[in-house]
Design a protein around this motif. Structure first.
Motif, mmCIF file in Angstrom:
data_model
loop_
_atom_site.group_PDB
_atom_site.id
_atom_site.type_symbol
_atom_site.label_atom_id
_atom_site.label_comp_id
_atom_site.label_asym_id
_atom_site.label_seq_id
_atom_site.Cartn_x
_atom_site.Cartn_y
_atom_site.Cartn_z
ATOM 1 N N UNK A 264 48.874 23.544 34.879
ATOM 2 C CA UNK A 264 49.944 23.038 35.758
ATOM 3 C C UNK A 264 51.076 24.041 35.943
ATOM 4 N N UNK A 265 50.874 25.297 35.583
ATOM 5 C CA UNK A 265 51.923 26.316 35.709
ATOM 6 C C UNK A 265 51.547 27.326 36.780
ATOM 7 N N UNK B 233 47.330 35.198 29.784
ATOM 8 C CA UNK B 233 47.424 33.799 29.365
ATOM 9 C C UNK B 233 47.025 33.605 27.907
ATOM 10 N N UNK B 234 45.999 34.295 27.460
ATOM 11 C CA UNK B 234 45.490 34.087 26.104
ATOM 12 C C UNK B 234 46.235 34.892 25.050
ATOM 13 N N UNK C 9 36.395 40.494 42.161
ATOM 14 C CA UNK C 9 36.480 39.113 41.665
ATOM 15 C C UNK C 9 37.186 38.974 40.324
ATOM 16 N N UNK C 10 37.789 40.026 39.809
ATOM 17 C CA UNK C 10 38.560 39.951 38.569
ATOM 18 C C UNK C 10 40.040 39.945 38.920
ATOM 19 N N UNK D 86 41.149 28.135 34.299
ATOM 20 C CA UNK D 86 41.058 29.558 34.603
ATOM 21 C C UNK D 86 42.097 29.885 35.663
ATOM 22 N N UNK D 87 42.646 31.090 35.632
ATOM 23 C CA UNK D 87 43.648 31.436 36.644
ATOM 24 C C UNK D 87 43.043 31.405 38.045
#
Length: 130
Positions: A40-41, A116-117, A73-74, A16-17
């Protein structure tokens, strides 16, 4: 329109980010950051991603991470989109330079997990410029 890519649809986002570093500012209920990481990015404000369009592989655009913030929290991000003049309705004018790009008015806002998705993994041909 949903972009289909079997190799991508079966991919699981492993992390998760999460924010990198200390917050740089707060405003009301928003906290602003300069970077987030997933797996890892690390993705930083100012990073630019080169995008080739799946409908027309010769067309190109660029996405720049403009702003990163946390609200309730988002995790959210704002992106600026840049296009080559020939990829617009008006096309390239003779007075425009060979390397000129045009910025889309406004910005694209999405959550970091959505980026990301749906953006980073669903569009092919993305390269990160350092």
């Amino acid at each position: 329109m949903v972009i289909k890519n079997e190799a991508v649809e079966n991919r699981v986002i492993e992390a998760h980010p999460r924010w990198e570093g200390e917050p740089m500012a707060t405003h009301g209920n928003q906290t602003f950051y300069t970077a987030f990481s997933a797996g890892n990015k690390t993705y930083n404000v100012g990073d630019i991603f080169y995008v080739r369009h799946l409908e027309d592989f010769e067309r190109m655009s660029f996405l720049e991470i403009y702003m990163l913030w946390d609200m309730k929290s988002l995790k959210y991000m704002s992106l600026r989109a840049y296009y080559f003049p020939e990829d617009t309705v008006e096309g390239r004018f003779p007075e425009q330079g060979q390397d000129e790009v045009l910025c889309l008015d406004g910005e694209v806002v999405m959550s970091c997990p959505e980026f990301l998705q749906h953006v980073f993994f669903y569009l092919s041909g993305i390269k990160r410029f350092a």
